[in-house]
Write a protein that holds these residues in place. Structure first.
Motif, mmCIF file in Angstrom:
data_model
loop_
_atom_site.group_PDB
_atom_site.id
_atom_site.type_symbol
_atom_site.label_atom_id
_atom_site.label_comp_id
_atom_site.label_asym_id
_atom_site.label_seq_id
_atom_site.Cartn_x
_atom_site.Cartn_y
_atom_site.Cartn_z
ATOM 1 N N VAL A 18 0.820 -1.313 -0.143
ATOM 2 C CA VAL A 18 0.009 -0.258 -0.222
ATOM 3 C C VAL A 18 0.492 1.168 -0.222
ATOM 4 N N ASP A 19 2.066 1.286 0.679
ATOM 5 C CA ASP A 19 2.274 2.401 1.208
ATOM 6 C C ASP A 19 2.958 2.676 -0.505
ATOM 7 N N VAL A 20 3.443 1.280 -1.316
ATOM 8 C CA VAL A 20 4.620 2.002 -2.173
ATOM 9 C C VAL A 20 3.434 2.297 -3.700
ATOM 10 N N CYS A 21 1.783 2.303 -3.534
ATOM 11 C CA CYS A 21 1.555 1.843 -4.825
ATOM 12 C C CYS A 21 0.861 3.594 -4.871
ATOM 13 N N PRO A 22 0.811 4.361 -6.155
ATOM 14 C CA PRO A 22 1.469 5.653 -6.479
ATOM 15 C C PRO A 22 -0.806 5.728 -7.092
ATOM 16 N N VAL A 23 -1.559 4.863 -6.516
ATOM 17 C CA VAL A 23 -2.557 5.352 -7.131
ATOM 18 C C VAL A 23 -4.061 5.012 -6.334
ATOM 19 N N ASP A 24 -3.153 4.257 -5.370
ATOM 20 C CA ASP A 24 -4.106 4.146 -4.337
ATOM 21 C C ASP A 24 -5.237 3.380 -4.297
ATOM 22 N N CYS A 25 -5.008 2.046 -5.144
ATOM 23 C CA CYS A 25 -5.578 1.055 -5.831
ATOM 24 C C CYS A 25 -5.726 0.330 -4.841
ATOM 25 N N PHE A 26 -5.750 0.146 -3.767
ATOM 26 C CA PHE A 26 -5.762 -0.902 -2.855
ATOM 27 C C PHE A 26 -6.814 -1.265 -1.800
ATOM 28 N N VAL A 27 -7.765 -2.118 -1.426
ATOM 29 C CA VAL A 27 -8.926 -1.662 -0.980
ATOM 30 C C VAL A 27 -9.185 -3.106 0.442
ATOM 31 N N ASP A 38 -10.278 -1.427 -11.810
ATOM 32 C CA ASP A 38 -9.968 0.117 -12.269
ATOM 33 C C ASP A 38 -8.948 0.924 -12.530
ATOM 34 N N GLU A 39 -8.049 1.197 -10.709
ATOM 35 C CA GLU A 39 -7.502 1.505 -10.524
ATOM 36 C C GLU A 39 -6.236 1.375 -11.096
ATOM 37 N N CYS A 40 -5.697 0.268 -10.778
ATOM 38 C CA CYS A 40 -4.449 -0.439 -10.522
ATOM 39 C C CYS A 40 -3.818 0.591 -12.378
ATOM 40 N N ILE A 41 -2.689 0.856 -12.199
ATOM 41 C CA ILE A 41 -1.923 1.093 -13.395
ATOM 42 C C ILE A 41 -1.110 0.236 -13.865
ATOM 43 N N ASP A 42 -1.013 -0.626 -13.607
ATOM 44 C CA ASP A 42 0.251 -1.741 -13.871
ATOM 45 C C ASP A 42 1.951 -1.345 -13.367
ATOM 46 N N CYS A 43 1.757 -0.610 -12.216
ATOM 47 C CA CYS A 43 2.863 -0.760 -12.790
ATOM 48 C C CYS A 43 4.605 -0.890 -11.497
ATOM 49 N N THR A 44 4.129 -2.430 -11.561
ATOM 50 C CA THR A 44 4.279 -3.621 -11.223
ATOM 51 C C THR A 44 5.362 -3.050 -9.422
ATOM 52 N N LEU A 45 5.244 -2.061 -8.745
ATOM 53 C CA LEU A 45 5.971 -1.437 -7.696
ATOM 54 C C LEU A 45 5.602 -2.687 -6.453
ATOM 55 N N CYS A 46 4.278 -2.951 -6.129
ATOM 56 C CA CYS A 46 3.357 -3.783 -5.138
ATOM 57 C C CYS A 46 4.031 -4.582 -5.451
ATOM 58 N N PHE A 56 0.075 -11.241 -8.227
ATOM 59 C CA PHE A 56 0.797 -11.272 -9.187
ATOM 60 C C PHE A 56 -0.361 -10.793 -10.135
ATOM 61 N N ALA A 57 1.023 -10.322 -11.720
ATOM 62 C CA ALA A 57 0.406 -9.786 -12.671
ATOM 63 C C ALA A 57 -1.247 -11.096 -13.305
ATOM 64 N N GLU A 58 -2.514 -9.814 -13.795
ATOM 65 C CA GLU A 58 -3.316 -10.817 -14.013
ATOM 66 C C GLU A 58 -3.131 -12.197 -14.849
ATOM 67 N N ASP A 59 -2.032 -11.765 -15.473
ATOM 68 C CA ASP A 59 -1.759 -13.156 -16.699
ATOM 69 C C ASP A 59 -0.585 -14.138 -15.849
ATOM 70 N N ASP A 60 -0.153 -13.463 -14.915
ATOM 71 C CA ASP A 60 0.520 -14.739 -14.394
ATOM 72 C C ASP A 60 -0.450 -15.352 -12.899
ATOM 73 N N VAL A 61 -1.728 -15.050 -12.980
ATOM 74 C CA VAL A 61 -1.578 -15.659 -11.490
ATOM 75 C C VAL A 61 -1.581 -16.860 -12.199
ATOM 76 N N PRO A 62 -1.851 -17.754 -10.693
ATOM 77 C CA PRO A 62 -1.053 -19.096 -10.939
ATOM 78 C C PRO A 62 -3.042 -19.921 -10.488
ATOM 79 N N ALA A 63 -3.365 -20.704 -12.069
ATOM 80 C CA ALA A 63 -3.925 -21.260 -11.794
ATOM 81 C C ALA A 63 -4.874 -22.246 -10.843
ATOM 82 N N ASP A 64 -4.594 -22.072 -9.853
ATOM 83 C CA ASP A 64 -4.752 -22.774 -8.326
ATOM 84 C C ASP A 64 -5.383 -21.435 -7.763
ATOM 85 N N GLN A 65 -5.260 -20.032 -8.485
ATOM 86 C CA GLN A 65 -5.425 -18.822 -7.958
ATOM 87 C C GLN A 65 -6.431 -18.220 -8.442
#
Length: 107
Positions: A18-27, A38-46, A56-65
């Motif tokens: 949360v501390d490193v997120c530049p757009v406050d996309c965490f809930v 809708d708020e995540c800008i794909d910055c990878t900092l988190c 994980f990046a959406e495309d890299d979420v493990p199959a069981d997750q």
């Protein structure tokens, strides 16, 4: 693309991300964090900041997750935004890496 918080965050809820997120996309839920897609800008900092390695990046979420993509989207509509670091859950270290926590999400 967005980033997704997965099962290992349950009952840990470290908020270093949360501390490193530049757009406050965490809930924040009672025992889990989620990312508003809708708020995540794909910055990878988190990703690097998560001690539980639960993001994980959406495309890299493990199959069981994969269901966590939908869980993040749904919870981001009802849980409040968290924009600053808080203490993790009391048993966070004991729960970090514990398998089978999916059913323990408190919504």
């Amino acid at each position: 693309m967005t980033y997704v918080v997965t099962e290992n965050c349950i009952k840990c809820k470290y908020t270093d991300c949360v501390d490193v997120c530049p757009v406050d996309c965490f809930v924040e839920g009672p025992n889990f964090l989620a990312i508003n897609p809708d708020e995540c800008i794909d910055c990878t900092l988190c990703v690097a900041e998560c001690p539980a390695e639960a993001i994980f990046a959406e495309d890299d979420v493990p199959a069981d997750q994969q269901d966590f993509i939908q869980i993040n989207a749904e919870m981001s509509k009802v849980w409040p935004v968290i924009s600053s670091r808080k203490e993790p859950m009391p048993d966070a270290d004991a729960n970090n890496g514990r398998k089978g926590k999916r059913a323990e999400i408190e919504k």
